[in-house]
Write a protein that holds these residues in place. Structure first.
Motif, PDB file in Angstrom:
ATOM      1  N   LEU A 153       0.835  -1.205   0.000  1.00 41.14           N
ATOM      2  CA  LEU A 153       0.000   0.000   0.000  1.00 41.14           C
ATOM      3  C   LEU A 153       0.871   1.257   0.000  1.00 41.14           C
ATOM      4  N   SER A 156       2.247   1.902  -3.501  1.00 39.21           N
ATOM      5  CA  SER A 156       1.223   2.150  -4.523  1.00 39.21           C
ATOM      6  C   SER A 156       0.373   3.378  -4.214  1.00 39.21           C
ATOM      7  N   VAL A 157      -0.111   3.496  -2.990  1.00 32.26           N
ATOM      8  CA  VAL A 157      -1.041   4.574  -2.644  1.00 32.26           C
ATOM      9  C   VAL A 157      -0.314   5.845  -2.227  1.00 32.26           C
ATOM     10  N   VAL A 158       0.833   5.696  -1.561  1.00 30.76           N
ATOM     11  CA  VAL A 158       1.531   6.867  -1.025  1.00 30.76           C
ATOM     12  C   VAL A 158       2.621   7.367  -1.979  1.00 30.76           C
ATOM     13  N   TRP A 181       5.223   2.667 -11.379  1.00 29.04           N
ATOM     14  CA  TRP A 181       3.923   2.052 -11.642  1.00 29.04           C
ATOM     15  C   TRP A 181       4.098   0.606 -12.087  1.00 29.04           C
TER      16      TRP A 181
END
Length: 420
Positions: A153, A156-158, A181
């Motif tokens: 996470l 990918s998210v941060v 990515w």
């Protein structure tokens, strides 16, 4: 459909959503005595209808009606929950939350979001129905794996959203956002393969172990099973089947990853990927049908795939390959790119696959990208075939090496017809 008919339809969907969730909750609490449940099948159905009616009134009298209705329902359900808590002691809050969600889904259905509301209701029902399985999986989760999920996470998210999405360095070949990515994409696929094995267990048999082990790392599985075949010769046929299943899984995975990066690659890559997969999968299917299936101990074949050092290392490898691809294309035209694909594919297909797929948007033609990816896959197959022949016993070398050799040759021949 008239407006009145559409309204009846929307309200019917709201009611159906409530009944769906109510059936699951009613079955889950079927042994509870009368009055001990927060709500039953009929109540959940009415809650869904209440949400739809509140949304309808909100369209005419303002959204305050919907908000007040939701708060009133929350107050009633909370009161029932507190009453049950005094009588029964420890009472879960799941049914209370499910009741509130039913109201929201009913309101969404009447507001016109029928598909979204129905899909959310089905997912909610599935989540409610898999309580015991989720608790079992959670109990089997180790601290290292939990941390790995949090790291996934994090990257990918941060980290991903804050990276610049533009080219840097020589020939503007290095795009931090694009590189990271692709790291996230591979991490998700590898993580999924790891947990599918973790959840189902390696003892489910060679099919489960081979296919999902291939999602995590077909090279690691080939290495491990080849060693096992030398130590346990009687297991060689089963272990060979597992290796072929893992190696065959690489081709659909290769196609999936390239297609996510650039959908235009799917068409010309599909025939070689199918041909190479079939040549590997068919012998595995034959071996599996002619042998008795025995459990295969996975041992240390697949380790937790997400370590920050590994992610950073893979990112650096991607950056290096993208830079080399651009340099070789500039200096030696397409021949340099294909040579790099062959060399890179020996040890890792993902990095060159991602690099060529990414660069096929602007710098490479679709033809060169497809040919390069297939060359990398063929080189990797030959490497794993040689690994099985050298590390494993003679039977494993023949059972694995010959199909992988044939697959590599067929892939290289087929790409001449479909990529040109």
């Amino acid at each position: 459909m008239t407006d009145e008919q559409q309204l009846f339809y929307n309200l019917a969907v709201a009611l159906a959503i409530g009944l769906l969730i109510g059936i699951e909750r009613g079955w889950r609490e079927r042994d509870a005595k009368e009055g001990e449940r927060i709500a039953g099948v009929r109540t959940y159905g009415l809650i869904g209808l209440l949400g739809g009616g509140a949304a309808l009134l909100g369209e005419h009298f303002g959204s305050l009606v919907l908000a007040v209705s939701f708060l009133a329902l929350a107050a009633v359900l909370t009161a029932v929950y507190i009453a049950n808590l005094k009588v029964r002691g420890d009472v879960g809050i799941t049914s209370l939350v499910a009741g509130l969600l039913t109201f929201v889904f009913g309101a969404m259905a009447v507001s016109g979001e029928i598909t979204l509301a129905a899909a959310a209701a089905v997912l909610t029902t599935l989540l409610l129905g898999y309580k015991s399985s989720l608790h079992r999986w959670l109990g089997a989760l180790e601290e290292e794996e939990l941390r790995a999920g949090i790291k996934l996470l994090l990257i990918s998210v941060v980290l991903l959203p804050v990276l610049p999405n533009k080219g840097y360095g020589p020939w503007q070949a290095l795009n931090p956002y694009a590189i990271w990515w692709m790291v996230v994409l591979i991490a998700f696929i590898s993580f999924a393969g790891y947990f599918l094995i973790k959840i189902g267990g390696a003892r489910k048999g060679i099919i489960f172990t081979g296919i999902f082990g291939g999602l995590a790392s077909s090279t690691a599985l080939t290495l491990h099973f080849s060693r096992e075949s030398r130590q346990h010769k009687a297991m060689a046929p089963l272990l060979s089947t597992g290796i072929l299943l893992a190696c065959g899984t690489m081709f659909p995975r290769m196609l999936l990853v390239a297609g996510v990066i650039n959908p235009e690659l799917v068409g010309p890559m599909l025939p070689p990927a199918i041909i190479m997969s079939l040549i590997v999968f068919l012998p595995a299917l034959y071996y599996g049908m002619t042998l008795q299936s025995k459990p295969v101990e996975l041992g240390t074949t697949v380790k937790n795939p997400l370590e920050m050092k590994s992610a950073l290392g893979f990112g650096l490898l991607l950056a290096l390959i993208m830079l080399l691809v651009k340099a070789l294309q500039t200096w030696f035209d397409d021949a340099g790119v294909l040579l790099l694909a062959a060399v890179s594919g020996i040890t890792d297909v993902d990095a060159i696959n991602l690099s060529l797929a990414r660069m096929s948007h602007d710098d490479l033609t679709i033809r060169v990208a497809v040919v390069g990816i297939v060359i990398a896959a063929a080189a990797n197959s030959l490497c794993k075939g040689g690994m099985a022949a050298v590390i494993g016993n003679r039977e494993t070398g023949l059972r694995v090496g010959l199909p992988l050799l044939a697959s590599a040759a067929a892939g290289l021949l087929s790409v001449r017809f479909f990529a040109y």
